[in-house]
Motif scaffolding. Structure first.
Motif, mmCIF file in Angstrom:
data_model
loop_
_atom_site.group_PDB
_atom_site.id
_atom_site.type_symbol
_atom_site.label_atom_id
_atom_site.label_comp_id
_atom_site.label_asym_id
_atom_site.label_seq_id
_atom_site.Cartn_x
_atom_site.Cartn_y
_atom_site.Cartn_z
ATOM 1 N N ASN A 84 43.866 44.444 53.837
ATOM 2 C CA ASN A 84 43.183 45.270 52.836
ATOM 3 C C ASN A 84 43.605 46.703 52.730
ATOM 4 O OD1 ASN A 84 41.104 42.920 52.519
ATOM 5 N ND2 ASN A 84 40.427 43.602 54.456
ATOM 6 N N LEU A 85 43.792 47.112 51.418
ATOM 7 C CA LEU A 85 44.099 48.526 51.374
ATOM 8 C C LEU A 85 42.977 49.020 50.413
ATOM 9 C CD1 LEU A 85 47.859 48.450 51.236
ATOM 10 C CD2 LEU A 85 46.500 49.320 52.917
ATOM 11 N N VAL A 86 42.803 50.543 50.393
ATOM 12 C CA VAL A 86 41.614 51.154 49.811
ATOM 13 C C VAL A 86 42.478 52.050 48.842
ATOM 14 C CG1 VAL A 86 39.596 52.683 49.631
ATOM 15 C CG2 VAL A 86 40.137 50.821 51.451
ATOM 16 N N TYR A 87 42.069 52.263 47.406
ATOM 17 C CA TYR A 87 42.757 53.318 46.561
ATOM 18 C C TYR A 87 41.957 53.891 45.818
ATOM 19 C CZ TYR A 87 46.352 49.134 47.377
ATOM 20 O OH TYR A 87 47.082 48.620 47.682
ATOM 21 N N PRO A 88 42.245 55.177 45.672
ATOM 22 C CA PRO A 88 41.229 56.198 44.662
ATOM 23 C C PRO A 88 41.592 55.736 43.196
ATOM 24 C CG PRO A 88 43.225 57.141 45.411
ATOM 25 C CD PRO A 88 43.436 56.029 45.915
ATOM 26 N N VAL A 89 40.580 55.641 42.557
ATOM 27 C CA VAL A 89 40.658 55.242 41.006
ATOM 28 C C VAL A 89 39.794 56.287 40.195
ATOM 29 C CG1 VAL A 89 40.093 53.516 39.399
ATOM 30 C CG2 VAL A 89 40.951 52.853 41.666
ATOM 31 N N GLU A 90 40.482 56.692 39.335
ATOM 32 C CA GLU A 90 39.651 57.606 38.167
ATOM 33 C C GLU A 90 38.865 56.936 37.370
ATOM 34 O OE1 GLU A 90 41.581 60.858 36.092
ATOM 35 O OE2 GLU A 90 43.452 60.456 37.295
ATOM 36 N N PRO A 91 37.565 57.159 37.120
ATOM 37 C CA PRO A 91 36.720 56.345 36.138
ATOM 38 C C PRO A 91 37.037 55.959 34.781
ATOM 39 C CG PRO A 91 35.146 58.042 37.386
ATOM 40 C CD PRO A 91 36.731 58.347 37.692
ATOM 41 N N GLY A 92 37.270 54.760 34.336
ATOM 42 C CA GLY A 92 37.688 54.397 33.210
ATOM 43 C C GLY A 92 39.336 53.808 33.302
ATOM 44 N N THR A 93 39.628 54.006 34.592
ATOM 45 C CA THR A 93 40.855 53.711 34.600
ATOM 46 C C THR A 93 41.195 51.998 34.728
ATOM 47 O OG1 THR A 93 41.766 55.659 36.047
ATOM 48 C CG2 THR A 93 43.175 53.487 36.330
ATOM 49 N N GLN A 94 42.097 51.441 33.806
ATOM 50 C CA GLN A 94 42.633 50.073 33.837
ATOM 51 C C GLN A 94 43.272 49.737 34.984
ATOM 52 O OE1 GLN A 94 41.310 47.326 31.453
ATOM 53 N NE2 GLN A 94 39.925 48.923 30.823
ATOM 54 N N VAL A 95 43.065 48.844 35.807
ATOM 55 C CA VAL A 95 43.884 48.499 37.055
ATOM 56 C C VAL A 95 44.455 47.261 36.831
ATOM 57 C CG1 VAL A 95 43.979 48.053 39.571
ATOM 58 C CG2 VAL A 95 42.312 49.877 38.199
ATOM 59 N N ARG A 96 45.695 47.025 37.370
ATOM 60 C CA ARG A 96 46.561 45.814 37.227
ATOM 61 C C ARG A 96 46.884 45.489 38.706
ATOM 62 N NH1 ARG A 96 51.475 46.461 33.101
ATOM 63 N NH2 ARG A 96 52.065 47.620 35.199
ATOM 64 N N ILE A 97 47.505 44.244 38.874
ATOM 65 C CA ILE A 97 47.834 43.878 40.394
ATOM 66 C C ILE A 97 49.240 43.354 39.835
ATOM 67 C CG2 ILE A 97 47.579 42.474 42.149
ATOM 68 C CD1 ILE A 97 45.366 44.396 41.825
ATOM 69 N N ASN A 98 50.175 43.889 40.636
ATOM 70 C CA ASN A 98 51.711 43.396 40.859
ATOM 71 C C ASN A 98 52.198 42.948 41.889
ATOM 72 O OD1 ASN A 98 51.276 46.009 38.888
ATOM 73 N ND2 ASN A 98 53.154 45.133 38.094
ATOM 74 N N GLN A 99 53.058 42.112 42.137
ATOM 75 C CA GLN A 99 53.560 41.306 43.182
ATOM 76 C C GLN A 99 55.245 41.927 43.150
ATOM 77 O OE1 GLN A 99 54.193 37.157 43.374
ATOM 78 N NE2 GLN A 99 53.510 37.187 45.403
ATOM 79 N N LEU A 100 55.098 42.453 44.693
ATOM 80 C CA LEU A 100 56.635 42.866 44.989
ATOM 81 C C LEU A 100 57.615 41.709 44.919
ATOM 82 C CD1 LEU A 100 55.637 45.131 48.174
ATOM 83 C CD2 LEU A 100 56.583 45.943 45.987
ATOM 84 N N GLY A 101 58.804 41.880 44.472
ATOM 85 C CA GLY A 101 59.756 41.224 44.446
ATOM 86 C C GLY A 101 60.989 41.371 45.578
ATOM 87 N N THR A 102 61.684 40.529 45.991
ATOM 88 C CA THR A 102 62.649 40.670 46.867
ATOM 89 C C THR A 102 63.448 42.032 46.914
ATOM 90 O OG1 THR A 102 62.959 38.270 47.378
ATOM 91 C CG2 THR A 102 64.537 39.740 48.403
ATOM 92 N N ASP A 103 63.619 42.902 47.764
ATOM 93 C CA ASP A 103 64.525 44.058 47.773
ATOM 94 C C ASP A 103 64.311 44.900 46.666
ATOM 95 O OD1 ASP A 103 65.836 43.400 50.040
ATOM 96 O OD2 ASP A 103 67.055 42.026 49.284
ATOM 97 N N GLU A 104 62.848 44.938 46.109
ATOM 98 C CA GLU A 104 62.460 45.503 45.086
ATOM 99 C C GLU A 104 61.688 46.975 45.394
ATOM 100 O OE1 GLU A 104 60.798 43.935 40.822
ATOM 101 O OE2 GLU A 104 59.483 43.927 42.492
ATOM 102 N N ARG A 105 62.328 48.132 44.773
ATOM 103 C CA ARG A 105 61.397 49.336 45.062
ATOM 104 C C ARG A 105 59.986 49.415 44.398
ATOM 105 N NH1 ARG A 105 64.712 54.222 42.515
ATOM 106 N NH2 ARG A 105 64.354 52.749 40.664
#
Length: 343
Positions: A278-299
């Motif tokens: 698990n990781l914890v992230y600061p979020v500004e109120p009203g921010t829309q959050v998405r979830i992305n998945q890392l690809g191979t050798d991807e920045r």
């Protein structure tokens, strides 16, 4: 503090949980494909304990198998459990003891969380709490359990006055599931610390939010080993709708809490969340959050700019608030997230 374990295995304590190998209060349930939110309901648990620390309930005859004592602390149970092999969503019963020789404390539907309630211990002879009994134990069963049913998991922790815990029940990795397709993985989060010498938690799970921000813990334990999240799959990281990565809180040198620093997302070293991590992230109120998945050798910057695996959602947090975001579902492509305000 976060704990993770598989049913009937000793919990891991202290060190941050690592990627590689899955947790519900009234919150938001959001679809990965539509991004539309619906409110997840709550269910009633057992009544809370009295102020003196112990309450006797269900008092009957001299010997009463259902007589219990309630501890002066609170737990709630979040259910993201599906049968490990067949991925059937399953309501979970929370018991002290076992069906036929114990007491059911709550029934938690799939993708919901119970209210807070006091954990209890069996006291069939009315003897009260003796030495060495300063732990609570709850056992999880699939709904409709009988005396012949097998438990799917359990949780046992030291009792501490005023302690508040969120317990999460999730499926085990299906590649490691037993032949009977049972077995639950579990995590727990400390919402509020207790007092007294028996207190095993030195810090709450969530760090203090930065000024003007909320904090959001992200978790994908319920997806471990499922399609899209099998061994070798990329980890997960959140982003904003304009494709910017959200930084996460760095752990302290002991791995027992947070340093207060945010990770430099331009660094060559990066940690995603997923599996038991698990990781914890600061979020500004009203921010829309998405979830992305890392690809191979991807920045990671490229990861955050591409199409997400979980559509944008609003965790609906105010400044100073904290929450747990639990991803769940039959696989990554059909994942949802339940956002649970910290108690």
């Amino acid at each position: 503090m976060v704990q993770t374990r598989t049913a009937r295995r000793a919990p891991q304590r202290g060190a941050p949980l690592r990627w590689g190998t899955l947790v519900v209060a009234a919150g938001l349930m959001l679809s990965a494909c539509s991004g539309q939110a619906g409110f997840a309901g709550t269910v009633d648990g057992a009544r809370a304990g009295a102020s003196n620390g112990v309450t006797t309930t269900d008092v009957g005859s001299a010997t009463d198998a259902s007589r219990t004592l309630a501890f002066d602390m609170s737990i709630r149970v979040a259910n993201t459990y599906v049968t490990p092999k067949t991925a059937v969503p399953t309501a979970v019963e929370v018991w002290v003891g076992a069906p036929g020789a114990g007491k059911k404390l709550a029934t938690v539907p799939y993708a919901q969380v119970s209210n807070f309630f006091a954990p209890e211990m069996l006291d069939p002879f009315g003897q009260g709490i003796g030495d060495g009994q300063q732990r609570f134990t709850v056992t999880y069963y699939a709904a409709g359990a009988t005396a012949a049913s097998r438990p799917i998991g359990d949780e046992s922790e030291p009792v501490s006055t005023g302690l508040k815990l969120t317990l999460v029940v999730a499926p085990t990795d299906p590649t490691n599931a037993d032949p009977d397709q049972l077995g639950a993985a579990s995590q727990l989060f400390a919402d509020a610390l207790g007092s007294g010498p028996n207190n095993a938690f030195k810090s709450a799970t969530l760090p203090k939010p930065p000024a003007g921000h909320a904090v959001l813990l992200l978790n994908a334990l319920a997806l471990q080993g499922r399609k899209g999240m099998t061994q070798g799959s990329g980890g997960l990281t959140p982003s904003t709708t304009d494709g910017k990565c959200l930084p996460y809180f760095e752990f302290d040198s002991a791995g027992l809490g947070y340093s207060g620093d945010l990770h430099d997302m331009t660094s060559d070293v990066f940690q995603p969340f997923g599996g038991t991590s698990n990781l914890v992230y600061p979020v500004e109120p009203g921010t829309q959050v998405r979830i992305n998945q890392l690809g191979t050798d991807e920045r990671v910057s490229d990861t955050c700019a591409k199409k997400p695996v979980l559509a944008a959602f609003d965790p609906k947090l105010t400044a100073g608030q904290g929450a747990y975001g639990l991803m769940y579902g039959p696989d990554l492509a059909h994942a949802r997230i339940l956002v649970i305000p910290a108690g």
